[in-house]
Design an enzyme around this catalytic site. Structure first.
Site, PDB file in Angstrom:
ATOM      1  N   LEU A  93       0.791  -1.230   0.000  1.00  0.00           N
ATOM      2  CA  LEU A  93       0.000   0.000   0.000  1.00  0.00           C
ATOM      3  C   LEU A  93       0.824   1.282   0.000  1.00  0.00           C
ATOM      4  O   LEU A  93       0.276   2.360   0.192  1.00  0.00           O
ATOM      5  CB  LEU A  93      -0.944  -0.001   1.211  1.00  0.00           C
ATOM      6  CG  LEU A  93      -1.910  -1.183   1.285  1.00  0.00           C
ATOM      7  CD1 LEU A  93      -2.839  -1.048   2.474  1.00  0.00           C
ATOM      8  CD2 LEU A  93      -2.697  -1.325  -0.008  1.00  0.00           C
ATOM      9  N   ASN A 108       2.761  -5.391 -10.309  1.00  0.00           N
ATOM     10  CA  ASN A 108       1.773  -4.960  -9.328  1.00  0.00           C
ATOM     11  C   ASN A 108       0.466  -5.705  -9.575  1.00  0.00           C
ATOM     12  O   ASN A 108       0.089  -5.969 -10.714  1.00  0.00           O
ATOM     13  CB  ASN A 108       1.523  -3.450  -9.428  1.00  0.00           C
ATOM     14  CG  ASN A 108       0.560  -2.967  -8.348  1.00  0.00           C
ATOM     15  OD1 ASN A 108       0.711  -3.293  -7.178  1.00  0.00           O
ATOM     16  ND2 ASN A 108      -0.440  -2.195  -8.744  1.00  0.00           N
ATOM     17  N   HIS A 110      -3.555  -5.423  -8.911  1.00  0.00           N
ATOM     18  CA  HIS A 110      -4.612  -4.478  -8.531  1.00  0.00           C
ATOM     19  C   HIS A 110      -5.956  -5.177  -8.599  1.00  0.00           C
ATOM     20  O   HIS A 110      -6.254  -5.875  -9.576  1.00  0.00           O
ATOM     21  CB  HIS A 110      -4.609  -3.267  -9.468  1.00  0.00           C
ATOM     22  CG  HIS A 110      -5.609  -2.223  -9.066  1.00  0.00           C
ATOM     23  ND1 HIS A 110      -5.468  -1.454  -7.930  1.00  0.00           N
ATOM     24  CD2 HIS A 110      -6.785  -1.852  -9.637  1.00  0.00           C
ATOM     25  CE1 HIS A 110      -6.502  -0.643  -7.823  1.00  0.00           C
ATOM     26  NE2 HIS A 110      -7.318  -0.870  -8.839  1.00  0.00           N
ATOM     27  N   ASP A 151      -0.680   2.364  -9.863  1.00  0.00           N
ATOM     28  CA  ASP A 151      -1.474   1.488 -10.734  1.00  0.00           C
ATOM     29  C   ASP A 151      -1.294   1.827 -12.203  1.00  0.00           C
ATOM     30  O   ASP A 151      -2.244   1.847 -12.985  1.00  0.00           O
ATOM     31  CB  ASP A 151      -2.960   1.562 -10.347  1.00  0.00           C
ATOM     32  CG  ASP A 151      -3.206   1.119  -8.924  1.00  0.00           C
ATOM     33  OD1 ASP A 151      -2.454   0.274  -8.437  1.00  0.00           O
ATOM     34  OD2 ASP A 151      -4.158   1.638  -8.305  1.00  0.00           O
TER      35      ASP A 151
END
Length: 213
Positions: A93, A108, A110, A151
């Site tokens: 986070l 990553n 998501h 993101d």
């Protein structure tokens, strides 16, 4: 026999994705080795999962650092002793700075279909609540190459699930995790074997990643 991809995993919470990796490695469904797990919270349950599996687990608490640069100094120092092919941000986070050293080597995860419901402030239950509030009919998870923006970066694989009329953030989060159980390990394997290099997956790569039971 497929070469084993060496992974470093960064997390902040329960370590559900980490456990998925551990279970798949143990049963031979993922040709990988997790060499270190780093948590941004001392009490992150993912660190306990790592230790239970005999994986080195290191806490680098975000709250102990006055700014993100110093925090990343500590993250890079914690990673330095280990040799790995890829870093996986699995529910991490805080911003991770690539600093050129790790460009093209950080994935990553998501919990939505980027470019929707992503960016600063979109994490965990907040993502699923936003999906429900927007009234969309499909959501899922995305694995992408990370860069220095939230993101953002080339998408590798996505898995989708329908959003049901009676879904809550909790049920939607649970449903969205199911395609992730396929998408995340496949993405790591593709990249680690050199089958995907800083680009999107092919249509064939994308198949069979959606599931809701």
């Amino acid at each position: 026999m497929a070469p084993r991809v060496r992974l470093a995993v960064l997390l902040s919470g329960s370590g559900t994705t980490l456990q998925n990796f551990i279970d798949r490695i143990a049963t031979g469904r993922l040709a990988a080795e997790i060499v270190v797990v780093i948590g941004s919270r001392n009490q992150a349950h993912g660190l306990a999962r790592a230790r239970a599996a005999g994986i080195p687990a290191v806490a680098v608490p975000r709250q102990q650092f006055t700014d993100i640069d110093r925090f990343n100094d500590a993250l890079h120092a914690a990673l330095a002793p280990y040799e790995f092919d890829l870093i996986v941000l699995a529910g991490f986070l805080s911003p991770f700075q690539l600093r050129q050293r790790y460009a093209g080597r950080v994935l990553n995860i998501h919990p939505a279909l980027i470019p929707a419901f992503c960016g600063k402030g979109f994490y965990g239950e907040k993502v699923h609540r936003a999906v429900i509030d927007a009234g969309v009919k499909v959501t899922g998870c995305t694995v992408h190459f990370a860069d220095n923006d939230y993101d953002h970066g080339p998408i590798i694989l996505q898995g989708s699930v329908p959003v049901l009329d009676d879904d809550t953030p909790e049920t939607l989060g649970s449903a969205g995790a199911r395609p992730g159980e396929r998408v995340v390990p496949r993405s790591g394997a593709f990249v680690g074997r050199g089958e995907i290099a800083d680009r999107r997956a092919t249509r064939a790569d994308q198949m069979n990643c959606g599931l809701r039971i």
